[in-house]
Motif scaffolding. Structure first.
Motif: not given
Lengths: 203, 203
Positions: A113, A172-174, A176-178, B116, B119-121, B126, B129, B165, B172-173
């Motif tokens: 992260r 990866l998206n799921r 990172l974004q939870r 973002h 959101i990651v941390h 998250a 969001y 997805d 987005l990635n």
């Protein structure tokens, strides 16, 4: 053969380098990226701050090397080819399930992260990441897809880069974004849906 | 009707709220998220720090609200349904090309990267969001795919969440990781590949 050999300077600096990388990974897991400091890493590794600054321009760059070392240790330092049993779906599920397991492991989660945060904000680090980690990994994935295409299991005109994005991006998206649970079942669904495609077969 | 009406407190606080949100977006674009401070936002908005702390628990939460306001203004505060002309590929390309354009716009790029990162941390942010932004948007996307499925343009057993997805994740990635150029052509390729599927048609 002197009784008391002088310490080998290159070995000594390799020992210091590894101590620093290990300390960086341990610390980022404990305190998070925002509170990670070069001072803290130096103290934990038992080296001076200047030693770290001599080798790395920023904590982002240091963490990236630490992460490459962690990733390298997991597979004995080899960048391993993807499995190729001839069953593309099964091979991809195996790889994506392993990725899910890794992302759910706290030992990887926090440093990864932190690394992704740096990539989002630091174009130079993003370029380094793309060159040193994303591109070699992407090449291995494309190699597996190329082999499937040669075997007639993929349409001949599929863009392999886009295929890699569709197959490997959603997990990866799921993470990172939870935005949802990151499970082996989800990995399987992504593979099945991407491979089957969204449209019904032509009649 | 007094000549000198007392100022309406709810209007005054709405004015302050909007000044704070605007200041947060302007400042994060100038100094980046790491250097963004509540003090700086308060100074730029002409309010006291305590006013901000009364309304938002953290700079992440404040930035999230600022971002929702920015997103809302773009579409007149309505969460608009996706276009439905009957041509699924064309409709999706329109939406994804607009997303690409937005992500390439510096006015959105910096605050969205900051959001973002948070959101990651920050698992609490998250979750917020996911609930306030991802889920409503995802519902609109699924609604469009459901209509296509009803029209026989998607396989009946496609999982709509996985389809979303696959269609919306890659852009987005690529933006977050900067792994390649983010262009209208890439958006089109993702739509075509996802819709066509990766496998050749059954004979």
């Amino acid at each position: 053969m002197s009784k008391k050999a002088a310490p080998d300077p290159s070995r000594r600096s390799e020992t210091a380098r590894r101590a620093i990388l290990t300390a960086a990974l341990d610390l980022v897991g404990e305190v998070g990226y925002a509170k990670l400091s070069i001072e803290g890493i130096a103290a934990a590794a038992g080296v001076g701050k200047q030693t770290i600054y001599r080798w790395w321009p920023s904590k982002g760059a240091l963490l990236f090397d630490a992460f490459l070392t962690l990733a390298g240790e997991g597979d004995d330092g080899q960048s391993a080819a993807l499995p190729d049993t001839g069953d593309l779906a099964a091979d991809l599920k195996l790889v994506l399930r392993a990725t899910v397991e890794e992302l759910n492991d706290p030992r990887y989660d926090q440093p990864m992260r932190a690394l992704h945060t740096e990539i989002v904000h630091d174009p130079a680090l993003a370029a380094d990441y793309a060159k040193r980690l994303d591109e070699p990994m992407r090449e291995l994935k494309k190699e597996r897809l190329r082999s499937a295409r040669d075997a007639g299991q993929l349409a001949a005109d599929v863009d392999l880069d886009v295929a890699v994005d569709l197959l490997f991006g959603p997990v990866l998206n799921r993470w990172l974004q939870r935005t949802g649970p990151l499970t082996a079942e989800y990995a399987d669904q992504v593979v099945d849906t991407a491979l089957r495609g969204l449209r019904p077969r032509e009649p």
